[in-house]
Design a protein around this motif. Structure first.
Motif, short mmCIF file in Angstrom:
data_model
loop_
_atom_site.label_atom_id
_atom_site.label_comp_id
_atom_site.label_asym_id
_atom_site.label_seq_id
_atom_site.Cartn_x
_atom_site.Cartn_y
_atom_site.Cartn_z
N GLU A 198 9.25 -23.35 -85.29
CA GLU A 198 8.70 -24.08 -84.98
C GLU A 198 8.09 -24.26 -86.35
OE1 GLU A 198 3.62 -22.79 -83.12
OE2 GLU A 198 5.68 -21.79 -82.81
N VAL A 222 12.09 -35.83 -87.59
CA VAL A 222 10.42 -35.36 -86.72
C VAL A 222 10.16 -36.62 -86.13
CG1 VAL A 222 8.36 -34.68 -86.88
CG2 VAL A 222 10.27 -33.49 -88.18
N ARG A 272 9.35 -24.68 -89.06
CA ARG A 272 9.49 -25.73 -89.72
C ARG A 272 10.16 -27.27 -89.04
NH1 ARG A 272 14.67 -21.86 -88.84
NH2 ARG A 272 15.18 -20.56 -91.17
N TRP A 273 9.28 -27.05 -88.23
CA TRP A 273 9.33 -28.25 -87.71
C TRP A 273 7.83 -29.31 -88.06
CZ3 TRP A 273 10.97 -32.56 -84.31
CH2 TRP A 273 12.56 -32.49 -84.40
N ARG A 274 6.58 -27.51 -87.49
CA ARG A 274 5.90 -28.01 -88.39
C ARG A 274 5.48 -28.60 -89.80
NH1 ARG A 274 1.23 -24.14 -85.78
NH2 ARG A 274 2.64 -24.68 -83.99
N VAL A 276 3.50 -37.37 -83.45
CA VAL A 276 3.70 -35.70 -83.77
C VAL A 276 2.86 -35.32 -82.70
CG1 VAL A 276 5.03 -36.32 -86.08
CG2 VAL A 276 2.53 -35.61 -85.36
N SER A 334 5.75 -27.67 -80.30
CA SER A 334 5.70 -27.68 -81.58
C SER A 334 6.24 -26.41 -80.72
CB SER A 334 4.93 -27.60 -82.83
OG SER A 334 5.81 -27.08 -83.50
N PRO A 335 7.53 -25.83 -81.31
CA PRO A 335 8.82 -26.60 -81.00
C PRO A 335 8.86 -27.30 -80.34
CG PRO A 335 9.25 -24.15 -80.80
CD PRO A 335 7.81 -23.86 -80.90
N PRO A 336 9.84 -28.49 -80.72
CA PRO A 336 9.92 -29.11 -79.44
C PRO A 336 10.69 -29.04 -78.36
CG PRO A 336 11.27 -30.12 -81.57
CD PRO A 336 10.29 -28.58 -81.89
N ALA A 345 6.67 -32.04 -89.88
CA ALA A 345 5.80 -32.72 -89.38
C ALA A 345 4.88 -33.30 -90.47
CB ALA A 345 5.34 -32.55 -88.02
#
Length: 305
Positions: free
Chosen positions: A96, A171, A98-100, A122, A127-129, A103
């Motif tokens: 979560e 992303v 890392r994705w954030r 986005v 998050s996480p997707p 983004a």
């Protein structure tokens, strides 16, 4: 137990390097064994309570919840399962973050005129997707009542695995993919391939079972950069369509199939975004399908047009 080995709650806290409040909390939760209370009703603890308190604090330092600590203390075999559970949870939280982070970089580093759109894209993704929206899209797109095994195999190919440490570009690709599949128009059945429509004589289960094999055969050709050509992958591709219609793979059928495929609606944008998300190492089913169509047209020559 001798008086020398019996401690008050304050003495136990001091020996363990904890606060009295902490010791009282674990005692009230039933995690710390108490000895006989003093004449005045004060708690008394022995050496086993000190060892237990140290173990409790070690487990809590690993962020195990108090109920989980209780299960570990009660059952020796519960520790491994508790640690595995925490590892999964920490892994999910790291994904979560890392994705954030990606983004945030995506929005920070874009041109000002792009910022509003990227924020909107986005902001619509959890998050996480999750790929649940892609699965729902394919369940709408595919023919109804496909056998569970056939559907599962197709979804495994069509729904990409999400990277654990995405780049900002990945992303953005997933956000666009999510926006695309969640904006499916009503009356989707009117813009589907012929083979999905009832009354066309096709058996979709036979078709998709064979297409999965054909895509797998074509993937190495795409990976090596070979141009579309006749061969085992193309034969498997045509056989899947012929078998689904209950006919044979003949030259005439190949001409009919070429015309039908040319007229079918396409999902090019879906597959392009999937490729941006997963990279070129694993060709998408869409890329394999295009390669096989081109191989068919190449074999048929000018007449295919």
């Amino acid at each position: 137990m001798s008086a020398e080995n019996v401690w008050s709650i304050g003495e136990l806290a001091e020996r363990a390097g904890a606060t009295v409040k902490t010791v009282r909390f674990y005692s009230d939760a039933g995690l710390l064994p108490e000895g006989a209370r003093s004449a005045g009703g004060h708690r008394r603890y022995g050496p086993e309570a000190l060892e237990r308190l140290r173990l409790i604090r070690s487990l809590r330092a690993l962020d195990l919840p108090v109920p989980e600590v209780g299960r570990v203390l009660d059952r020796e075999d519960a520790l491994e399962a508790a640690l595995e559970g925490r590892l999964r949870e920490v892994g999910s939280r790291l994904a979560e973050l890392r994705w954030r982070e990606a983004a945030l970089r995506l929005v920070r580093d874009c041109d000002p005129e792009e910022r509003a759109e990227r924020l909107r894209l986005v902001g619509a993704v959890a998050s996480p997707p999750s790929t649940d929206s892609l699965v729902r899209f394919w369940r709408l797109w595919l023919p109804p009542r496909l056998p569970a095994a056939v559907l599962a195999r197709f979804l495994e190919q069509a729904v990409p695995e999400l990277p654990e440490s995405p780049t900002p570009e990945q992303v953005l690709a997933f956000a666009r993919l999510h926006a695309m599949v969640t904006a499916v128009c009503e009356g989707m059945e009117d813009c589907q391939p012929v083979v999905h429509r009832p009354g066309t004589g096709y058996r979709p289960a036979v078709l998709y079972d064979g297409l999965g094999e054909a895509f797998a055969l074509a993937a190495p050709e795409l990976t090596r950069g070979r141009p579309p050509r006749a061969g085992e992958a193309l034969d498997c591709f045509v056989t899947a369509y012929a078998g689904a219609r209950g006919t044979r793979d003949t030259a005439g059928f190949r001409h009919v199939l070429s015309r039908e495929l040319a007229a079918d609606p396409r999902l090019d944008r879906y597959w392009r975004l999937v490729a941006e998300l997963t990279g070129p190492a694993a060709p998408t089913p869409g890329a394999a399908h295009d390669w096989l169509r081109a191989a068919l047209d190449e074999q048929l020559g000018p007449q295919a047009a």
